[in-house]
Design an enzyme around this catalytic site. Structure first.
Site, PDB file in Angstrom:
ATOM      1  N   LYS A 238      31.189  35.718  52.399  1.00  0.00           N
ATOM      2  CA  LYS A 238      29.858  35.250  51.987  1.00  0.00           C
ATOM      3  C   LYS A 238      29.764  33.738  52.147  1.00  0.00           C
ATOM      4  O   LYS A 238      28.728  33.204  52.516  1.00  0.00           O
ATOM      5  CB  LYS A 238      29.602  35.630  50.532  1.00  0.00           C
TER       6      LYS A 238
HETATM    7  N1  GLU Z   1      33.601  41.205  42.784  1.00  0.00           N
HETATM    8  C1  GLU Z   1      34.599  40.745  43.688  1.00  0.00           C
HETATM    9  C2  GLU Z   1      33.953  40.297  44.975  1.00  0.00           C
HETATM   10  O1  GLU Z   1      32.791  40.484  45.188  1.00  0.00           O
HETATM   11  C3  GLU Z   1      35.669  41.753  44.064  1.00  0.00           C
HETATM   12  C4  GLU Z   1      36.125  42.688  43.012  1.00  0.00           C
HETATM   13  C5  GLU Z   1      37.616  43.015  43.025  1.00  0.00           C
HETATM   14  O2  GLU Z   1      38.113  43.804  43.827  1.00  0.00           O
HETATM   15  O3  GLU Z   1      38.297  42.496  42.172  1.00  0.00           O
HETATM   16  O4  GLU Z   1      34.630  39.749  45.811  1.00  0.00           O
END
Ligand code: GLU
Length: 280
Positions: A238
């Protein structure tokens, strides 16, 4: 029963790397009649854009995946607060008023987690007038739990090395939890048995394993998959706006691409032009 999850943060559109991660988690659960969960990780109130969560659901449906959605992080703040208080009362957290600019100015070494905090505020009295985060005292935490390890479905048995990430933030200045605390608690509450995530989060897994030991949480298995790289040899991210530069799922959907066919290509490792897999 296998329970996996896809846990995107709604701070930017999803890209092919997310699709790859979601397909792996989905298929890993479905292999043995398990459950594939979707959890929106919106702990970061300042960067979260609620409309993106709906776009994520459209992306997953377009890929031909089915899932169960569990409550978003923003609805779970009280449980984060309880766990943070527990750690604080045990002397495992300390207040930190450092800003990112101050930490960078101290020339800390760069760890694989990014900036590693040099421990400036540890054991110090901090100014109550300044915005304050709470950091984990990794040495104290390790002294309490000893060596911890996890079973990685690809790499085998791994001894956690939370020192690599340093004294990470547990309670942010602007939220009742950091990513590390929230994701660890959520995976326990959601009954996740296999955490599937990209290799880039390998150092974070050591932190999460330590938090599980400190908080007496169940220990899942992990599956760290390889990362998709773009034509510059950089991982899709991102922060590189990969979701808006031709590799975005919403972009591909709007361009009339066939979602289930794309998911099948990702399964076979037959990646679109310019994309390669940096294997685990
Ligand atoms: N929310 C995290 C992200 O968007 C990843 C979640 C995880 O696997 O710990 O990169």
């Amino acid at each position: 029963m296998t329970v996996t999850r896809f846990a995107p943060s709604p701070n930017g559109p999803l890209h092919l790397g997310h699709a790859y991660s979601a397909v792996i988690a989905h298929d890993r659960a479905m292999e043995w009649g398990g459950r594939f969960l979707l959890r929106i990780e919106d702990i970061d109130g300042t960067r979260s854009r609620p409309e993106l969560a709906e776009a994520f659901r459209e992306d997953l449906a377009w890929l031909g995946l089915t899932w169960e959605e569990v409550p978003a992080q923003s609805t779970r703040l009280a449980s984060y607060d309880t766990a943070a208080r527990n750690l604080l009362e045990r002397g495992l957290l300390y207040p930190c008023t450092c800003t990112r600019a101050e930490i960078e100015a101290l020339e800390p070494h760069l760890g694989s987690e990014g900036l590693v905090y040099p421990g400036t505020c540890r054991g110090q009295t901090t100014d109550p007038g300044r915005p304050t985060a709470l950091r984990l005292d990794v040495e104290r935490a390790l002294a309490e739990v000893g060596e911890v390890w996890w079973d990685d479905e690809i790499a085998g048995r791994i001894v956690a090395d939370p020192r690599e990430a340093g004294d990470v933030v547990i309670v942010r200045k602007d939220a009742p939890a950091s990513y590390h605390l929230a994701v660890t608690l959520d995976d326990a509450v959601d009954g996740i048995t296999v955490v599937t995530r990209g290799q880039d989060l390998f150092p974070a897994t050591s932190v999460h394993r330590l938090l599980q030991a400190l908080l007496g949480l169940p220990v899942p298995r992990w599956y760290h998959h390889g990362l998709l790289m773009d034509e510059d040899g950089k991982k899709l991210a991102k922060s590189r706006r990969s979701g808006e530069r031709g590799y975005g799922l919403a972009e591909l959907r709007r361009a009339g691409e066939d979602g289930p066919a794309l998911a099948d290509r990702l399964r076979r490792g037959d990646f679109p032009a310019g994309i390669t897999l940096a294997s685990a």
